[in-house]
Design a protein around this motif. Structure first.
Motif, short mmCIF file in Angstrom:
data_model
loop_
_atom_site.label_atom_id
_atom_site.label_comp_id
_atom_site.label_asym_id
_atom_site.label_seq_id
_atom_site.Cartn_x
_atom_site.Cartn_y
_atom_site.Cartn_z
N UNK A 81 0.80 -1.23 0.00
CA UNK A 81 0.00 0.00 0.00
C UNK A 81 0.83 1.28 0.00
N UNK A 82 1.95 1.36 0.72
CA UNK A 82 2.74 2.60 0.67
C UNK A 82 3.19 2.94 -0.75
N UNK A 83 3.72 1.94 -1.47
CA UNK A 83 4.16 2.21 -2.84
C UNK A 83 2.98 2.46 -3.77
N UNK A 84 1.88 1.79 -3.51
CA UNK A 84 0.67 2.00 -4.32
C UNK A 84 0.23 3.46 -4.24
N UNK A 85 0.25 4.02 -3.05
CA UNK A 85 -0.19 5.40 -2.85
C UNK A 85 0.83 6.40 -3.40
N UNK A 86 2.11 6.20 -3.10
CA UNK A 86 3.15 7.11 -3.59
C UNK A 86 3.19 7.12 -5.12
N UNK A 349 -7.06 5.65 -3.49
CA UNK A 349 -7.24 5.92 -2.06
C UNK A 349 -8.27 4.96 -1.46
N UNK A 350 -9.33 4.70 -2.20
CA UNK A 350 -10.34 3.75 -1.73
C UNK A 350 -9.71 2.36 -1.57
#
Length: 634
Positions: A81-86, A349-350
């Motif tokens: 998730x961190x890399x997905x968001x960044x 984000x969802x």
């Protein structure tokens, strides 16, 4: 042993909505970046093709490295998730910048802008795409749940792709029209024989819309012309340049043509509009070297009957209203890309909020050298990788050339409406195939059989399309027939290939004693982008070879304009050879590529349903003997 709960409906929706946003972004780039920079901004066709292909070579090093980085990541929010968001946030910004090239740029500056933004866009897309797909094996078990989630995600990705193919052209036209009309730097100039040195030329068109030898010239003292031209400063500019090997100077600029302007004209009592262009009965080019220039040229192309009416008098009386649409597409893509970027961020984000990593699989990290060794050792993963490259190359060749086919082959002022109509049908077929046809076929056939059915269906569709090419079919509705077989097949193949790729993770673990989710799915990201790069290069080479699209920069010579215009290619009609060449590239090349894919796949792939059951049983026994290492927290 950690017990995995079944995925909830909210989690499935959240994961799926991320795929919608992700593939909206990818399809916008894959299908329209060549058209945007080449046809709208004026980047050299071959230069743009090389940029797109070179970016994919760069990804050969970037994508697998990103897979290793993801595998090494350990945070309280998980690996993915961190890399997905960044990656999503940075990619959204770069998507907007890529489709917001400053209009003041040209030449080398524009090429550099296209290269930098596109390469960085690819890097950041990798940053979010790898962790997105790597999550599937990490929180699902092999079998029905994984296959179901893979199918759902691919179906949602297909929805995102279809939305872009359906709405882009019309949305760009609507948004561009709105923002172009509100621009404060629009210029409206009036040209007439009182304040400008204007020469006019009336040229007869043949039945195919090509210029004949019949030309009547009206010099400044033989015309009473009033031209009202509206557009931005760049549309008026066309600096003088020397032509190599010639003592003649030519005007080279954007100008006002039937491609980038709406117009209405009354010439010697004959009223003509852009709509007449639908049957090649009326075309127009107007050029001046700047908004303040004292020189201008008006070139009018008409069929024989109007040519005779207009040239019956030795004096030309003309009233012409021209409004440039050059800014419509440029601004339309800019603001459409902004809207897509915003939706992309919201959707991911969802995903990040509602999809929890239920267990962190112990993904042992490896050096880049070890990683490539592991991939080479996983022969099934490499087989799927090659299949993805070939299938997507065939698809993207067609999608890259489709907009040119509708704009310059089928043509007409409503080409964007026909293009949207076809894409609506094709996108709808693709979505329904993934969501309805695939589950239906799965009840009666294995994924392996479905793969073969779909590839042969696509080949059949392309054969039908080729026959239509030879016959010179023009009706958009007839093209629905091959469109159905091709797009339904491609939609289902997207699901099947993802299932196959996820299965190779288990195969690799059994064979190599390591799970390489990120490594394998990083290859999926790379090969899909690599395929789009190959397709873009093929499309660019085809456009340059056949010169199918008109040059938006009309080349006019004020001293000998008649011969220059007749041979400059500014007429809104491609010759028969160019049209046939475009259709052959769109059909025969994909057929050839798909045949290679099916031969390779049949020879190398061996993960049948029975083999997968054996692998699952063996892995369960190994995990039990090793004390359940999969439950270990990273």
């Amino acid at each position: 042993m950690e017990t995995k709960k079944r995925l909830s409906g909210v989690e499935k929706f959240a994961y799926g909505i991320g795929a919608v946003g992700k593939d909206m972004v990818y399809m916008l780039s894959a299908s329209y970046v060549l058209y945007y920079f080449q046809d709208i901004m004026g980047v050299n066709t071959i230069a743009m093709g090389i940029i797109l292909f070179a970016a994919r070579i760069f990804d050969a090093f970037n994508d697998p490295l990103m897979g290793v980085i993801v595998a090494k990541t350990k945070t309280k929010w998980g690996k993915f998730r961190p890399w997905l968001l960044i990656g999503t946030l940075t990619n959204a910004v770069l998507l907007f910048l890529m489709f917001a090239a400053p209009p003041s740029l040209d030449g080398g500056g524009l090429i550099a802008y296209a290269a930098v933004t596109y390469i960085l866009w690819g890097v950041t897309y990798t940053m979010m795409d790898i962790p997105y797909w790597s999550m599937i094996p990490a929180f699902t078990e092999a079998g029905k749940e994984r296959e179901g989630l893979s199918a759902l995600a691919r179906s949602c990705a297909g929805v995102g792709s279809a939305l872009i193919t359906i709405i882009t052209v019309m949305a760009v036209s609507m948004l561009g029209g709105f923002f172009a009309d509100t621009k404060v730097d629009n210029i409206t100039n009036t040209y007439n024989n009182a304040n400008k040195n204007m020469t006019a030329y009336v040229i007869e068109l043949d039945s195919d819309g090509n210029p004949t030898e019949k030309v009547t010239t009206y010099t400044n003292d033989k015309n009473q012309i009033t031209v009202n031209a509206t557009g931005i400063d760049k549309v008026f500019e066309s600096g003088n340049v020397d032509v190599e090997g010639s003592d003649v100077q030519q005007w080279k600029g954007i100008g006002f043509t039937q491609d980038n302007a709406n117009y209405e004209e009354t010439i010697n009592g004959v009223k003509l509009t852009k709509e007449d262009k639908d049957n090649n009965s009326n075309q127009m080019t107007f050029v001046t070297d700047s908004a303040d220039s004292k020189d201008a040229a008006l070139v009018i192309y008409v069929k024989e009957d109007n040519y005779n009416k207009i040239t019956a008098s030795d004096t030309l009386t003309a009233n012409v209203d021209i409004t440039s649409t050059h800014e419509v597409e440029r601004l339309g893509f800019k603001y459409f890309a902004l809207g897509v970027a915003i939706l992309f961020v919201v959707f991911i984000l969802i995903t990040c909020i509602f999809v929890k990593e239920k267990s962190n699989v112990d993904m042992q990290t490896a050096s880049v050298g070890q990683m490539f060794k592991a991939l080479v050792q996983n022969d099934q993963a490499m087989t799927i990788v090659f299949a993805i490259v070939l299938i997507n190359t065939a698809t993207y060749i067609t999608s890259n050339l489709l907009i040119y086919f509708f704009k310059y082959d089928l043509g007409g002022t409503n080409w964007n409406g026909q293009y949207t109509l076809f894409n609506t049908f094709a996108g709808g077929v693709q979505i329904l195939a993934m969501m309805i046809l695939f589950p239906l076929l799965r009840k009666f056939a294995s994924t392996l059989k479905i793969f073969y059915i779909c590839v042969f269906s696509a080949i059949f569709g392309y054969i039908v399309l080729f026959i239509m090419a030879v016959m010179g079919v023009q009706s958009v509705f007839v093209f629905f027939v091959p469109g159905f077989f091709i797009m339904a097949a491609i939609g289902i193949l997207n699901v099947v290939i993802t299932v196959f790729l996820a299965n190779t993770v288990d195969y690799g673990e059994l064979k190599n004693h390591r799970r390489d989710e990120s490594v394998i799915f990083s290859m999926q990201t790379f090969v899909v982008k690599f395929a789009s790069g190959i397709a873009a290069l093929v499309a660019a080479a085809s456009l340059a070879l056949f010169n199918i699209q008109e040059d938006a920069k009309a080349v006019l010579n004020m001293e000998s304009i008649t011969e220059t215009v007749k041979n400059s290619g500014v007429v809104d009609s491609a010759d028969g050879g160019a049209v046939l060449g475009l259709r052959i590239v769109m059909t025969m090349v994909p057929i050839f590529v798909l045949i290679i894919a099916i031969v390779l796949f049949r020879a190398k792939y061996k993960l049948t349903d029975e083999k997968l059951d054996e692998i699952t049983t063996e892995l369960e026994a190994r995990h039990a003997a090793e004390g359940e290492p999969k439950a270990k927290e990273a």
